[in-house]
Structure formats: C-alpha cells, structure tokens
Design a protein around this motif. Structure first.
Motif, PDB file in Angstrom:
ATOM      1  N   GLY A 809       0.783  -1.220   0.000  1.00  0.00           N
ATOM      2  CA  GLY A 809       0.000   0.000   0.000  1.00  0.00           C
ATOM      3  C   GLY A 809       0.815   1.269   0.000  1.00  0.00           C
ATOM      4  O   GLY A 809       0.258   2.362   0.115  1.00  0.00           O
ATOM      5  N   ILE A 810       2.148   1.187  -0.126  1.00  0.00           N
ATOM      6  CA  ILE A 810       3.023   2.359  -0.110  1.00  0.00           C
ATOM      7  C   ILE A 810       3.833   2.400  -1.401  1.00  0.00           C
ATOM      8  O   ILE A 810       4.400   1.392  -1.816  1.00  0.00           O
ATOM      9  CB  ILE A 810       3.958   2.343   1.108  1.00  0.00           C
ATOM     10  N   CYS A 811       3.869   3.579  -2.023  1.00  0.00           N
ATOM     11  CA  CYS A 811       4.599   3.732  -3.288  1.00  0.00           C
ATOM     12  C   CYS A 811       6.108   3.847  -3.038  1.00  0.00           C
ATOM     13  O   CYS A 811       6.553   4.545  -2.118  1.00  0.00           O
ATOM     14  CB  CYS A 811       4.125   4.977  -4.028  1.00  0.00           C
ATOM     15  N   SER A 812       6.873   3.174  -3.861  1.00  0.00           N
ATOM     16  CA  SER A 812       8.319   3.361  -3.920  1.00  0.00           C
ATOM     17  C   SER A 812       8.605   3.993  -5.277  1.00  0.00           C
ATOM     18  O   SER A 812       8.592   3.318  -6.309  1.00  0.00           O
ATOM     19  CB  SER A 812       9.048   2.024  -3.773  1.00  0.00           C
ATOM     20  N   CYS A 813       8.830   5.315  -5.281  1.00  0.00           N
ATOM     21  CA  CYS A 813       8.911   6.092  -6.527  1.00  0.00           C
ATOM     22  C   CYS A 813      10.266   5.908  -7.210  1.00  0.00           C
ATOM     23  O   CYS A 813      11.278   5.599  -6.566  1.00  0.00           O
ATOM     24  CB  CYS A 813       8.682   7.573  -6.235  1.00  0.00           C
ATOM     25  N   ASP A 814      10.271   6.134  -8.527  1.00  0.00           N
ATOM     26  CA  ASP A 814      11.544   6.149  -9.230  1.00  0.00           C
ATOM     27  C   ASP A 814      12.316   7.413  -8.844  1.00  0.00           C
ATOM     28  O   ASP A 814      11.800   8.297  -8.160  1.00  0.00           O
ATOM     29  CB  ASP A 814      11.348   6.041 -10.739  1.00  0.00           C
ATOM     30  N   GLU A 815      13.561   7.516  -9.291  1.00  0.00           N
ATOM     31  CA  GLU A 815      14.446   8.567  -8.795  1.00  0.00           C
ATOM     32  C   GLU A 815      14.011   9.978  -9.212  1.00  0.00           C
ATOM     33  O   GLU A 815      14.448  10.955  -8.623  1.00  0.00           O
ATOM     34  CB  GLU A 815      15.869   8.300  -9.264  1.00  0.00           C
ATOM     35  N   ARG A 816      13.127  10.112 -10.179  1.00  0.00           N
ATOM     36  CA  ARG A 816      12.731  11.433 -10.659  1.00  0.00           C
ATOM     37  C   ARG A 816      11.362  11.868 -10.126  1.00  0.00           C
ATOM     38  O   ARG A 816      10.891  12.945 -10.485  1.00  0.00           O
ATOM     39  CB  ARG A 816      12.715  11.440 -12.191  1.00  0.00           C
ATOM     40  N   HIS A 817      10.726  11.027  -9.284  1.00  0.00           N
ATOM     41  CA  HIS A 817       9.400  11.364  -8.799  1.00  0.00           C
ATOM     42  C   HIS A 817       9.304  11.137  -7.294  1.00  0.00           C
ATOM     43  O   HIS A 817       9.998  10.276  -6.731  1.00  0.00           O
ATOM     44  CB  HIS A 817       8.333  10.538  -9.515  1.00  0.00           C
ATOM     45  N   ILE A 818       8.455  11.896  -6.656  1.00  0.00           N
ATOM     46  CA  ILE A 818       8.265  11.821  -5.203  1.00  0.00           C
ATOM     47  C   ILE A 818       6.778  12.014  -4.907  1.00  0.00           C
ATOM     48  O   ILE A 818       5.960  12.211  -5.806  1.00  0.00           O
ATOM     49  CB  ILE A 818       9.105  12.886  -4.471  1.00  0.00           C
ATOM     50  N   GLY A 819       6.452  11.982  -3.622  1.00  0.00           N
ATOM     51  CA  GLY A 819       5.071  12.137  -3.187  1.00  0.00           C
ATOM     52  C   GLY A 819       4.444  10.796  -2.887  1.00  0.00           C
ATOM     53  O   GLY A 819       4.943   9.748  -3.311  1.00  0.00           O
ATOM     54  N   GLU A 820       3.339  10.810  -2.148  1.00  0.00           N
ATOM     55  CA  GLU A 820       2.682   9.566  -1.765  1.00  0.00           C
ATOM     56  C   GLU A 820       2.231   8.786  -2.984  1.00  0.00           C
ATOM     57  O   GLU A 820       2.176   7.562  -2.963  1.00  0.00           O
ATOM     58  CB  GLU A 820       1.497   9.850  -0.851  1.00  0.00           C
ATOM     59  N   ASP A 821       1.879   9.478  -4.093  1.00  0.00           N
ATOM     60  CA  ASP A 821       1.459   8.782  -5.304  1.00  0.00           C
ATOM     61  C   ASP A 821       2.454   8.960  -6.442  1.00  0.00           C
ATOM     62  O   ASP A 821       2.134   8.673  -7.599  1.00  0.00           O
ATOM     63  CB  ASP A 821       0.069   9.270  -5.731  1.00  0.00           C
ATOM     64  N   TYR A 917      21.171  35.295   5.295  1.00  0.00           N
ATOM     65  CA  TYR A 917      21.209  34.381   4.158  1.00  0.00           C
ATOM     66  C   TYR A 917      19.884  34.461   3.397  1.00  0.00           C
ATOM     67  O   TYR A 917      18.804  34.536   3.987  1.00  0.00           O
ATOM     68  CB  TYR A 917      21.415  32.930   4.611  1.00  0.00           C
ATOM     69  N   ASP A 918      19.978  34.411   2.095  1.00  0.00           N
ATOM     70  CA  ASP A 918      18.824  34.128   1.260  1.00  0.00           C
ATOM     71  C   ASP A 918      18.808  32.615   1.034  1.00  0.00           C
ATOM     72  O   ASP A 918      19.820  32.033   0.604  1.00  0.00           O
ATOM     73  CB  ASP A 918      18.922  34.854  -0.079  1.00  0.00           C
ATOM     74  N   ILE A 919      17.666  31.987   1.339  1.00  0.00           N
ATOM     75  CA  ILE A 919      17.583  30.518   1.323  1.00  0.00           C
ATOM     76  C   ILE A 919      16.510  30.090   0.331  1.00  0.00           C
ATOM     77  O   ILE A 919      15.385  30.607   0.337  1.00  0.00           O
ATOM     78  CB  ILE A 919      17.244  29.971   2.718  1.00  0.00           C
ATOM     79  N   SER A 920      16.836  29.134  -0.505  1.00  0.00           N
ATOM     80  CA  SER A 920      15.866  28.516  -1.404  1.00  0.00           C
ATOM     81  C   SER A 920      16.059  26.997  -1.354  1.00  0.00           C
ATOM     82  O   SER A 920      17.142  26.518  -1.010  1.00  0.00           O
ATOM     83  CB  SER A 920      16.023  29.032  -2.833  1.00  0.00           C
ATOM     84  N   CYS A 921      15.017  26.244  -1.704  1.00  0.00           N
ATOM     85  CA  CYS A 921      15.038  24.787  -1.536  1.00  0.00           C
ATOM     86  C   CYS A 921      14.790  24.065  -2.855  1.00  0.00           C
ATOM     87  O   CYS A 921      14.160  24.601  -3.769  1.00  0.00           O
ATOM     88  CB  CYS A 921      13.998  24.355  -0.514  1.00  0.00           C
ATOM     89  N   SER A 922      15.297  22.829  -2.912  1.00  0.00           N
ATOM     90  CA  SER A 922      15.193  22.024  -4.124  1.00  0.00           C
ATOM     91  C   SER A 922      15.157  20.545  -3.762  1.00  0.00           C
ATOM     92  O   SER A 922      15.690  20.123  -2.731  1.00  0.00           O
ATOM     93  CB  SER A 922      16.392  22.302  -5.035  1.00  0.00           C
ATOM     94  N   TYR A 923      14.513  19.736  -4.628  1.00  0.00           N
ATOM     95  CA  TYR A 923      14.515  18.285  -4.447  1.00  0.00           C
ATOM     96  C   TYR A 923      15.658  17.615  -5.198  1.00  0.00           C
ATOM     97  O   TYR A 923      16.144  16.561  -4.781  1.00  0.00           O
ATOM     98  CB  TYR A 923      13.193  17.681  -4.912  1.00  0.00           C
ATOM     99  N   ASP A 924      16.064  18.215  -6.316  1.00  0.00           N
ATOM    100  CA  ASP A 924      17.105  17.582  -7.125  1.00  0.00           C
ATOM    101  C   ASP A 924      18.454  18.279  -7.033  1.00  0.00           C
ATOM    102  O   ASP A 924      19.420  17.869  -7.686  1.00  0.00           O
ATOM    103  CB  ASP A 924      16.671  17.502  -8.589  1.00  0.00           C
ATOM    104  N   GLY A 925      18.561  19.359  -6.220  1.00  0.00           N
ATOM    105  CA  GLY A 925      19.824  20.071  -6.067  1.00  0.00           C
ATOM    106  C   GLY A 925      20.140  20.978  -7.228  1.00  0.00           C
ATOM    107  O   GLY A 925      21.234  21.573  -7.263  1.00  0.00           O
TER     108      GLY A 925
END
Length: 975
Positions: A809-821, A917-925
């Motif tokens: 019942g839990i997704c294991s996403c490929d390296e380019r996708h995230i999120g519960e689905d 500091y100016d801070i911004s965020c990313s999932y892939d760097g």
C-alpha cells in the motif's frame, strides 16, 4: 501409489480403467494409505500431516499430527474406524486417536514395541480382562445345577453375544465348571467347561499364597494387611550452616508401611518386593517384622541411574485448549518431598538452598519463530509467572502449583489453531535431590483458539468533514467542533480523543480533524495541526506539533512514514491516521479482542457478533437511537478537567510526581517495546547458562501480546480501487464510501476530499488483509509473491501514477518522482517555504547556528541553497560564492538547516551591522524555488539603535525582481 510422481490411482478389479485421482508431490514410499469406505474418503500420510480426499480426489483436507511438524517427525501408521482415525508416529510408542475432522487428539493405546503400522479391530483398545469385562446378570440358568426341561425352557445361545470378556452373575454360583457338567446343563444342550486347573479360588475355610488353587490349605494364614508406599524425608549427614549448630541434612526416600498381623497364634515373616515399571529393583525375604526396617525403605542408590521419576498434571490431562487473550490453569502437586542440606527450620523456611525450581521447557523439535506480522510478534502462549516455572520448597512441597497459561494475541485471523508444547525440567544436581534428577514428564499440548477472527471487517473510522463508521458497521455524520472521545477502554486505561475545528474553504456547518490524542496507561501522544479551534475561522499551525509524554516506553508502539502514523496499544488495538492539507484526513481504529464489549465512544461498542444495536451507546444513558444526541454525549466539556487531553498538562500526568514533559518530532522512528509481567519462555538454556537468571529473562511482557516493527457516485469508485479483488477476505462497504464521497462533492463543490475517502477505504482494506494469516503463506498464481504482497500492490494511491512500484500500500517512486502517489517531479521545488520569527535571529536569544524551515516537503532529501550577505552602513554586500547544503528532514512540514560559521568581518571603512542568508530549496539540487531570508543580528546592540528595519528584508524586495538584496534599501535607525 506411484512413488515417482506421488499419485494414487484407481482401477477396476481386473486392472483396467486406470485413473489418477490424487497427485501429491509430497508423497513418498513411506506414505501410508487407508480407505474409509463408509465415509467415502482416502487418507494418506505426508510427514507429520494426514491428508484426505474424496474418492474423486476432491475436497482435500489436512490433519496435523499430535507432535509438531518437525522434519524428523513422521506418521508411520494409520487406520480408520467409524468417525475416528488411529495413527502411530516414529517419536513415541503411543497410538493416537482423533476424529476424522481432526478436532481432538487423545491417546488410545501404548505399544511396547515400535511397530510401524496400525490396524484397528472393532475400533477398540484391548484392556485387561480382569478389570474390563461385560456382566451377564441374573444368569441362574447358566449354573451346572440347572437341568433344562425343553417342554417349558428355551435353550440359551451365545451366538448374539459380541466378542468380549464376560462375567456370569448368578445366585447359583459364578465359578466356571472344570469338568463336564452333562447334557442339558447350564441352560443349553451341549455346555462347555474349563479344561485344566485354571484360576480356581480356594474354599472359604482355606487359603494359599495366591488365594487360588493349587496350594489351598486350612492352615494357611488368612489375615490381610493394607500396604501403603509413602515418600518421606529422612535424616542424613550433618552440616553446619553459618552460626547455626550442625543439623542433619534431609533426603527423600520411599517407605513401605503396613501393620504387623503377628499375634499369639501366628508369628509372620515377610517377603518385601520393590517394583518399578513391573521390574524388581529390591527384594528381601523371610524377615520378621522387627528386622524389616531396611527392607521397607527404597533409597536413591537403589534405583538412580536405572530409572527416572515422572510427573503428570493432577487431572492426568495432556491436551488443553485456550482462547486468545484468555487463560487456563494446569495444576501440579508433588507426591515426593524436596531435600535440604539442613533440618534447621529457620533455614528451611528462608533459604533458597532448600527450594527446587521446575523450569518450563519447550521441546527442541518445536520451532519457535519470533517473526513480526502486522506490528505484532508471532507467538502461541505466554505464562503468568515470576519466572519460567514454579518453585517447590522443602517445607511446602505438598502445596499445589499452578501454571497459568495465556493464549497469545497475535493480531491475525489464524487459518488453523496454533499448537504449543510444554514440559518441565529441573536443574537439580545436589546430593539431597538426586531423586529429581532427569525426571521424566510427557509433553503437554495446548491448542490456541483464534479469537481475532470474531473482529473480521470490524474497524472504526472518521474522515473528511466528518463521516463516522462504528466498529459494528453503523454509519453517521456529526459535524460539531470541539474535543470528543472516539474510543475509550478503561482496562488500561486506553483513550483516543479527536479535536475538530472549522474546515475553512467556505464550508459552513462542517468540521475537520485537526488533532488526535492517545492515552495508554500513563503515557500520552498528541498530534495537532491547529493552534485553536473555531466554528468559523481556521487557525492552522505552520507544521504539526507532536507531544509524547511517556511513562513507560512499552505503553505504545509508534511508527511514522511521511504523513501516515500507526500506533499499537499493549492490548493490540491499532490506531492509524494520516495528514493531508494540514488536517488529519482519516483516523482508523482496529479493535482487539480485549475491546469486545468494553470499548465505548463515538466508535461504538464492538460486540462479539457484530451487533450494531448498541453502537449508539450514550455516555450515561446506554444505547439510544438518536445519533446526534449520542455523539454529543461524548464531547469533552470545559468542566471535564480529568478527561481533557488537549491541554498543557492533563490531570492524569500530575499524579504527585515530576513528569518529564517534552515536545518531540517523530522522525520515522520504530520503537520496540520493553514489556513486563508475562513470560514467553521460548528460549532454551545452554549448558553454560545460569538457569535461575536465564529463566527470569523472558518475563518482561505487560500484556498477552507483544508489539514489534515491520521492516517492511460511480466517479468516486472509478477513481479508487478494484474492490472485487478482496471480497473473499474483506467486506468493503463500497456503497457507504460512495455515499460519503457524493456528499463531500456536493458540499465542497469539487473533489477536495476525494483522496481522503480513498485513503479511508484503503486503510480499511489493508487493515483486514494484514490480519489474515493465510495471505502470508499462500502465493500468487505465478508463485512470485505472497497473496498479501499481490493484493497490497494494488492499494497505492493513483497506482503510483505509473512512476513507481506499489508494496504493502506504499509507493516506492523512481528517482525522478516523489510524493505519496509519485506524481510530483523532483524538478519542481518544495512549496510554502518560510522561516520562523519573520526571518529574525537574535544572537542574544539563541546561537543562530541552525534554523527550522517550514513548508511542504514530499521526500526526506531536500537541498538548500544559501547566499550569504552582510548589512553595512547604508549598504548591503553579498559574499561571492553560494553553498548547497542537504537539510535534515524532520517531518513533512519542517526541515532543519545548519548555517555555516559566521563570516562577518568588520572593515576599517565600513561597519557590519548584521548578516544573513537568502535561502531557497530544491529536491534535485538543481532547480530551486523562491527565496526567503534570515537576518542575524545582535539584539543588545539593536537596543542602542542599530536594529535593521525588519519590515524591509531581502525576501520582501525580491518580489517581481531577479536579485533580492540588490534592490533592498535598508533603513537603519540612528541615535
């Protein structure tokens, strides 16, 4: 049977028309086959299993042999008679008897030679004819003195008598004639007689050594005396213990006691024989009573090394059943005393040196698998004891000793009864208790009857705005705000409270969950997403706050994966909940057997028969029909101070002791409980273990279960699940979920709550699947996975958007996708980024070495880009380089970022007032989102007039521009 292909074939009597009716690869040349012509089944053996099928090879069933399914253990012989199977194994010399349904196993006979096969005759066990016989009463005509007159008498015939041993009861005498009685005697034409001497009893005025011929003599003594064998303590060598005077030691012996019948007429001498297992172990002959003392005592030295004592329960029963969560008692009483090194009463009563411990032993051929299934450790039985066994004292050895055995709650719907075997052993090697060394005890079998299955398809849920489903299947809506009791079981006590507030979104008259509080005994878990509750306004927190106040870490097991929580109480009750849109989207409570007829609240009362008539049980007035009045009765009002859980310190935590309160964030933790009270007694001691210490180590459970961690409209239904896959195992109330989905669409005007409805349905399905034991062992058609893995692979949201694999019942996403689905691409940055305290960090208040960043984070890997700047007098300067740092994931709404060591330097020409500091965020760097700023300054200096204007920060100036700080014009107050 064809041994190579493992089959049973049927043919006509002439050997033609051969047909294979049973194929079984497990059969070998050692398999035994028997045909039940009356019952219409074929029985055959496979190791420890007896399988049966119809004559057509259909409806295959299995019966487990009496002993565990060890590879060394095999059923070697089998026969059927009537409704019973008789079978023999290679492990013991018992012939077992069980119903053809396999319901109960009893011992039918004991064989003195290890014969391999079994055959029954008339379905009976041969017994001693001197003790087991039929009586023919009022049989006066059968005597030799009766002469038949055929004009009035009918001759007696024995043709109708069944084959057995008979005793004739007659007023004319019961002795069998030993000479021909003559024609027409004994009520028949040609009577029979006993040829030879036979066991003919001596006349009343005579006797003999056997009381039968030969040897009958009028002078033979006819006196009788009763003989009793007692186990007693006798004195032996003396020892000095401590400051006490030397006293004799005490050792157990057997003594034969009887009354001397010698008188003035007769002086008797006696022959004394001691028998063990029908063998003479000691013999004394022709002794006068005054010289008989040694002859009537059997000492340890007379038989130790040749024979062993045995032990059996008082009831002589070796087969027991116990229900899950319930207990049975097996009582033992010793008939043999316990020896002691001294006879000083003070030492005997106080010293453990005079005690003998009997330890529970689980037979070595039984495999005890401490595996984890659905968050509960797999076991069969537990013992309510101080250690794994019981203790006999030198003074109280006659007292009854009881083993209280509990059926272990495994939290699964068991396919078959679980079987446990126990024996007892002792570590005694002392001189004073050699009599107990290596004593023999036949194993006791305990069958654990599944009780979890009575709760199949029983789950309480509240979801969306909100809809309720009770344990016994009633559905209702209740949309008030406040703190309410969802579940309450006072045996812990165990409570689950929900906190409801406005849903916002302009949805008037609805309420949504923004808090859950779980009390387990003296521990409390609270998660809330709202700062306060309101009917009209929404006061959500930037991130959920989790408070855990533990008294004992065994009070609950907490597992958290992203937005999903699973908490297991010590009694096996499961609470699952999920967070979505900063609300608690669904709470599911799966009851345990200890909740039956005891739990109450908005979830109703789980009955043993799924009877919903009492689900609307009012807090004070009992069952009622009005759902709104029922629900309102479970509100926690301002006056219910002792029951309030969403307060700074609930009353039950103030029990006159200091409570270590702290707020923590649960970060995917897995807790293994350390429970106390019950004993598992599964481990086997080695020759180097100290048994007293070893057998106390398994007594650390607080309940009859133990938690563990696994490492492991039509529009609505079309968007959800293929529910017909699970109908054999789960009762999915499709129409109820569809009905609630339609209501939500009507209220919200869109599908805002659709995901929550799907989540509620998935939770109800997977909660049932993981409790169905057979799904762990049966495999899919291709054999690549268990049925549990196969079914749960279809329970992920949106089928993982075709961007990942679904497991449990839990997704294991490929390296380019995230999120519960797996629907979110890593190239898109996190959203909703902001920092606490409006971006200010005062050095006099905290060190400013790290900062929490709020937002919505869909994975545990979040990169942050930091651009360092300095605020000078009327100027702002960026450090040329920027840094990329992997943040510490705390929960789906917060990360923690370590800031680099301060680079602030003062120049001769320009004074550095503060930095940031100016801070911004990313999932892939690589792809970073909108920046937010943090400014670090000395607040003591700011009080002198140097505080920068925080109403104008770099992030404020960034809107609509490329470079945040270059557009910033700081306003610095001057004194």
């Amino acid at each position: 049977m064809d041994d190579e292909i493992g089959s049973i074939e049927r043919c006509s009597l002439d050997g033609k028309n051969k047909t294979t009716i049973i194929s079984d690869s497990m059969m070998t040349r050692n398999s035994r086959i028997v045909v039940d012509l009356i019952g219409g089944r074929i029985y055959y053996t496979i190791g420890n299993i007896i399988r049966s099928s119809t004559f057509e090879g259909n409806s295959t069933e299995e019966i487990q042999g009496y002993v565990n399914n060890d590879s060394r253990y095999k059923v070697t012989g089998i026969d059927v008679h009537g409704d019973f199977l008789y079978y023999k194994d290679n492990w013991s010399r018992y012939v077992y008897k069980t119903k053809t349904s396999g319901d109960k196993h009893d011992i039918a006979a004991y064989v003195y030679s290890d014969y391999g096969d079994v055959r029954t005759y008339n379905g009976k066990v041969i017994k001693d004819p001197c003790n087991a016989y039929r009586s023919i009463n009022d049989a006066n005509k059968r005597s030799t003195g009766f002469h038949a007159d055929w004009t009035v008498d009918v001759p007696i015939t024995d043709e109708m008598l069944k084959e057995d041993w008979y005793r004739v009861v007659s007023d004319n005498g019961e002795g069998m004639p030993t000479s021909p009685p003559g024609l027409k005697r004994c009520g028949t034409i040609n009577p029979i007689w006993l040829k030879g001497s036979g066991p003919v009893k001596c006349p009343n005025d005579m006797s003999s050594e056997t009381e039968h011929y030969p040897g009958c003599n009028p002078n033979f003594p006819k006196d009788r005396t009763s003989v009793e064998v007692k186990a007693v303590l006798t004195e032996d060598a003396s020892f000095k213990i401590g400051d006490n005077d030397p006293t004799p030691s005490l050792i157990p012996i057997f003594k034969c006691e009887f009354e001397d019948k010698s008188n003035g007429i007769h002086i008797y001498s006696y022959d004394v024989y001691w028998y063990i297992c029908a063998n003479i172990v000691k013999k004394s002959s022709n002794l006068l009573f005054k010289n008989i003392h040694d002859a009537v005592v059997l000492k340890q030295s007379d038989w130790i090394g040749k024979y062993h004592m045995n032990m059996q329960p008082i009831s002589h029963n070796y087969y027991y059943t116990v229900n899950e969560g319930e207990s049975i008692n097996i009582t033992f009483t010793s008939t043999v005393p316990v020896g002691c090194i001294v006879s000083h009463n003070a030492i005997r009563s106080q010293s453990r040196q005079c005690d003998l411990n009997f330890y529970i032993v689980r037979p070595s051929y039984y495999t005890y698998e401490s595996t984890c299934s659905n968050g509960v450790l797999k076991r069969d039985i537990l013992f309510n004891a101080d250690f794994c066994g019981f203790r006999l004292g030198n003074l109280n050895w006659k007292e009854k000793k009881t083993l209280e055995i509990y059926g272990y709650n495994d939290g699964l719907y068991n396919e078959n009864n679980r079987i446990a075997y126990i024996k007892l052993s002792t570590s005694s090697n002392s001189t004073y208790n050699n009599i107990w060394k290596d004593f023999d005890m036949r194993e006791i079998r305990v069958d654990v009857i599944d009780k979890d299955s009575t709760l199949k398809n029983r789950i309480c849920q509240t979801y969306n705005d909100p809809h309720f489903r009770t344990f016994d299947g009633k559905y209702y809506d209740y949309m008030e705000v406040g703190e309410f009791v969802l579940y309450k079981n006072d045996i812990g006590p165990f409570w689950v409270h929900g906190l409801f507030t406005s849903c916002g979104y302009g949805l008037s008259g609805t309420s949504c969950l923004c808090g859950i509080a779980i009390r387990s005994k003296d521990s409390l878990f609270v998660l809330r997403t709202c700062e306060m509750i309101s009917r009209k306004e929404l006061h959500l927190l930037q991130q959920p706050v989790v408070t855990l106040t533990p008294c004992d870490e065994s009070d609950m097991s907490i597992n958290n994966t992203n937005n999903n929580y699973k908490i297991i109480l010590p009694i096996g009750t499961e609470i699952k909940f999920s967070i979505a849109r900063r609300f608690i989207s669904v709470i599911s409570i799966k009851p345990s057997v200890k909740d039956i007829n005891t739990a109450r609240g908005l979830c109703g009362v789980p009955s043993a028969t799924k009877d919903p008539s009492d689900d609307f049980t009012h807090r004070e007035n009992g069952p009622i029909s009005n759902e709104q009045i029922f629900a309102e009765s479970w509100r926690i009002t301002d006056g219910m101070v002792k029951e309030q859980l969403f307060v700074e310190e609930p009353t039950f935590l103030k029990k006159g002791k200091a409570v270590d309160k702290h707020i923590i964030v649960v970060d995917n933790n897995e807790k293994n409980p350390n429970l106390r009270t019950y004993c598992a007694c599964e481990r086997q001691a080695s020759s180097t273990n100290a048994l007293d210490e070893f057998n106390s180590g398994d007594c650390n459970l607080t309940d009859s279960t133990e938690q563990c961690s696994d490492s492991s409209g039509s529009f609505c239904i079309n968007k959800t699940l293929q529910t017909d896959m699970y109908t054999d195992y789960v009762d999915v109330p499709d129409e109820k979920f569809i009905e609630s989905c339609v209501k939500d669409i009507e209220v919200a005007g869109d599908t805002t709550f659709l995901t929550d409805t799907v989540n509620a349905m998935v939770t109800s399905i997977i909660t049932e699947l993981v409790k169905t034991e057979k799904l762990y062992t049966q495999t899919s058609i291709d054999g690549s996975q268990t049925l549990l893995e196969y079914f749960s692979s279809s329970l992920c949201p949106n089928n993982c958007s075709d961007n990942g694999l679904c497991k449990s019942g839990i997704c294991s996403c490929d390296e380019r996708h995230i999120g519960e689905d797996c629907s979110y691409n890593t190239s898109s940055p996190p959203t909703g980024i902001n920092v606490p305290f409006h971006g200010e960090c005062k050095l006099r208040t905290r060190s400013c070495r790290a900062i929490n960043i709020f937002g919505e984070f869909l994975t545990t890997s979040v990169w942050c880009k930091l651009r360092h700047f300095q605020i000078l007098d009327n100027d702002l300067v960026y450090t040329p380089s920027e840094e990329h740092v992997l943040a510490e994931y705390r929960n789906p709404f917060m990360i923690t970022l370590d800031l680099p060591t301060s680079r602030k330097k003062r120049s001769v020409d320009k004074s550095v007032l503060s930095e940031g500091y100016d801070i911004s965020c990313s999932y892939d760097g690589q792809n970073f989102g909108k920046e937010t700023s943090i400014i670090i300054y000395d607040d003591l200096k700011a009080k002198s007039g140097d505080e920068p204007d925080q109403n104008t920060t770099s992030s404020d100036k960034r809107i609509g521009t490329e470079d945040t700080v270059s557009e910033l014009k700081s306003s610095i107050k001057k004194t």
